[in-house]
Scaffold this active site. Structure first.
Site, short mmCIF file in Angstrom:
data_model
loop_
_atom_site.label_atom_id
_atom_site.label_comp_id
_atom_site.label_asym_id
_atom_site.label_seq_id
_atom_site.Cartn_x
_atom_site.Cartn_y
_atom_site.Cartn_z
N ARG A 1 0.90 -7.25 15.41
CA ARG A 1 0.42 -7.34 14.02
C ARG A 1 1.60 -7.10 13.09
O ARG A 1 2.35 -6.15 13.30
CB ARG A 1 -0.67 -6.28 13.82
CG ARG A 1 -1.37 -6.34 12.49
CD ARG A 1 -2.55 -5.39 12.44
NE ARG A 1 -2.15 -3.99 12.43
CZ ARG A 1 -3.00 -2.96 12.30
NH1 ARG A 1 -4.30 -3.20 12.21
NH2 ARG A 1 -2.56 -1.74 12.29
N ALA A 2 1.74 -7.95 12.07
CA ALA A 2 2.89 -7.82 11.16
C ALA A 2 2.92 -6.45 10.50
O ALA A 2 1.89 -5.92 10.09
CB ALA A 2 2.82 -8.90 10.08
N TYR B 1 0.84 -1.21 0.00
CA TYR B 1 0.00 0.00 0.00
C TYR B 1 0.87 1.25 0.00
O TYR B 1 0.72 2.14 -0.85
CB TYR B 1 -0.93 -0.04 1.22
CG TYR B 1 -1.58 1.28 1.53
CD1 TYR B 1 -2.49 1.84 0.64
CD2 TYR B 1 -1.27 1.97 2.71
CE1 TYR B 1 -3.07 3.07 0.92
CE2 TYR B 1 -1.85 3.19 2.99
CZ TYR B 1 -2.76 3.73 2.10
OH TYR B 1 -3.33 4.95 2.36
N1 UDP Z 1 -4.57 -1.91 16.87
C1 UDP Z 1 -4.85 -2.77 17.91
N2 UDP Z 1 -6.01 -3.49 17.84
C2 UDP Z 1 -6.88 -3.40 16.80
C3 UDP Z 1 -6.57 -2.50 15.74
C4 UDP Z 1 -5.40 -1.78 15.81
O1 UDP Z 1 -4.10 -2.91 18.88
O2 UDP Z 1 -7.90 -4.11 16.78
C5 UDP Z 1 -3.31 -1.11 16.95
C6 UDP Z 1 -2.39 -1.31 15.76
O3 UDP Z 1 -1.52 -2.38 15.99
C7 UDP Z 1 -1.67 0.04 15.71
C8 UDP Z 1 -2.70 1.03 16.25
O4 UDP Z 1 -3.68 0.24 16.93
O5 UDP Z 1 -0.58 0.03 16.58
C9 UDP Z 1 -3.38 1.81 15.16
O6 UDP Z 1 -3.81 0.90 14.16
P1 UDP Z 1 -4.75 1.31 12.97
O7 UDP Z 1 -5.03 0.05 12.17
O8 UDP Z 1 -5.93 2.06 13.49
O9 UDP Z 1 -3.90 2.34 12.12
P2 UDP Z 1 -2.42 2.21 11.46
O10 UDP Z 1 -1.48 2.86 12.43
O11 UDP Z 1 -2.14 0.78 11.20
O12 UDP Z 1 -2.56 3.02 10.21
#
Ligand code: UDP
Length: 318
Positions: free
Chosen positions: A276-277, A138
């Site tokens: 999360r990866a 992405y």
């Molecule tokens: N996150 C989490 N649980 C969830 C969704 C997201 O702990 O169910 C964490 C994710 O690992 C990241 C933060 O929340 O550290 C923000 O994630 P989001 O997907 O909202 O945005 P990103 O930073 O990936 O664009």
């Protein structure tokens, strides 16, 4: 101005289209509704349901003062599994749009870029001069588009701005986040508060941060939309400017969940799950350039305001 908004039936696109109409601009929205919703297109916009790559040439044959390009595939996980969807859907579509703009002499472009173009940061807050080493497809497609825009601006005199969003959240009245597949933290936590999910997973609590959970820079979608209006005003022919948009303050996953508990009054059960990866530990923007050059002043930087507006929107739709 007369403006074409691609992806104006989606989250950020619909909020921005609403702000443009409020500011007195004439807005045409084009969206294929692959992830957007026809009823999210704000009143006062003309709506064309079409594939942007196919329709751009015909649409721009009528003179426009500018294009705001939001339409994109934007799921990080999916981008790793189905790269074609991202290279074709994001890069090829935008190249077709750029060609149509060049052919018809459309003078301005504002593009939705992303913090994902930087990848794992060496330093925070992240400035626009930081190395761009995306860690997912992405982010790579958005960076490729940024390079293409620079070339078109330099060669063909386009007045272009890329806005690199950090974590967009909140809602603008009736316009908010309605993803079929929800992966973002705040909407997921609010689904728990609404009883649509049992609990929230915290993706890792052993990160090198103060409380061990990931830190992100959350920005209110209305403040984000306002930066687009400023970008249109400040753009100069032949230049491609890039700005980070965030508040410059990081909040951890635990802090976000706590704020959601305060705003909703719901206990919001949470448990720690594996990392999360692809998640960097900390992403915080330096938006100094946007503040200095665009005179952008976010008005809703308080996390509880962001969560409150998201909650009102989510509750209103439940
Ligand atoms: N996150 C989490 N649980 C969830 C969704 C997201 O702990 O169910 C964490 C994710 O690992 C990241 C933060 O929340 O550290 C923000 O994630 P989001 O997907 O909202 O945005 P990103 O930073 O990936 O664009």
């Amino acid at each position: 101005m007369k403006l074409l908004v691609t992806g104006g039936a989606g989250y950020v696109g619909s909020v921005c289209a609403a702000r443009l109409v409020e500011a007195g601009h004439e807005v045409v929205v084009v969206d294929d509704l692959s992830t957007g919703h026809a009823d999210a297109v704000p009143d006062g916009c003309k709506f064309v349901e079409a594939d942007i790559a196919e329709a751009a040439g015909d649409l721009l044959a009528e003179p426009f003062d500018g294009v705001l390009h939001f339409a994109a595939k934007s799921l990080v996980g999916e981008s790793m599994q189905e790269p074609r969807k991202y290279w074709q859907g994001n890069v090829l579509t935008t190249l077709r749009l750029l060609d149509a703009m060049h052919e018809h002499g459309t003078p301005r472009l504002v593009f939705s870029s992303t913090a994902a173009t930087y990848g794992e940061p060496e330093e925070v807050p992240i400035t626009e001069d930081a190395p761009t080493r995306p860690t997912n497809t992405y982010g790579a497609t958005k960076l490729a588009i940024d390079h293409a825009i620079t070339s078109y601006a330099t060669a063909h005199g386009l007045a272009a701005t890329s806005l690199r969003y950090f974590n967009v959240a909140g809602a603008h009245g009736a316009f908010g986040e309605r993803h079929a597949v929800e992966t973002h933290l705040i909407p997921i936590v609010l689904q728990v508060a609404l009883g649509q999910r049992e609990q929230v997973q915290i993706f890792g609590d052993d990160w090198p941060t103060e409380d061990g959970t990931c830190v992100r820079d959350y920005i209110h979608v209305t403040d984000l939309a306002d930066a687009h209006l400023l970008a249109l005003q400040h753009a100069k022919a032949g230049e491609h400017r890039i700005y980070n948009l965030g508040n410059g303050t990081g909040f951890s996953v635990k802090q976000v969940i706590d704020t959601c508990r305060e705003v909703t009054g719901h206990p919001i059960p949470a448990h720690v799950a594996p990392r999360r990866a692809g998640d960097p530990a900390t992403l915080v923007a330096s938006s100094r350039r946007a503040r200095e050059e665009l005179e952008w002043r976010p008005q809703r930087a308080d996390l509880s305001v962001i969560v409150r507006d998201a909650w009102e929107f989510t509750r209103g739709r439940a």
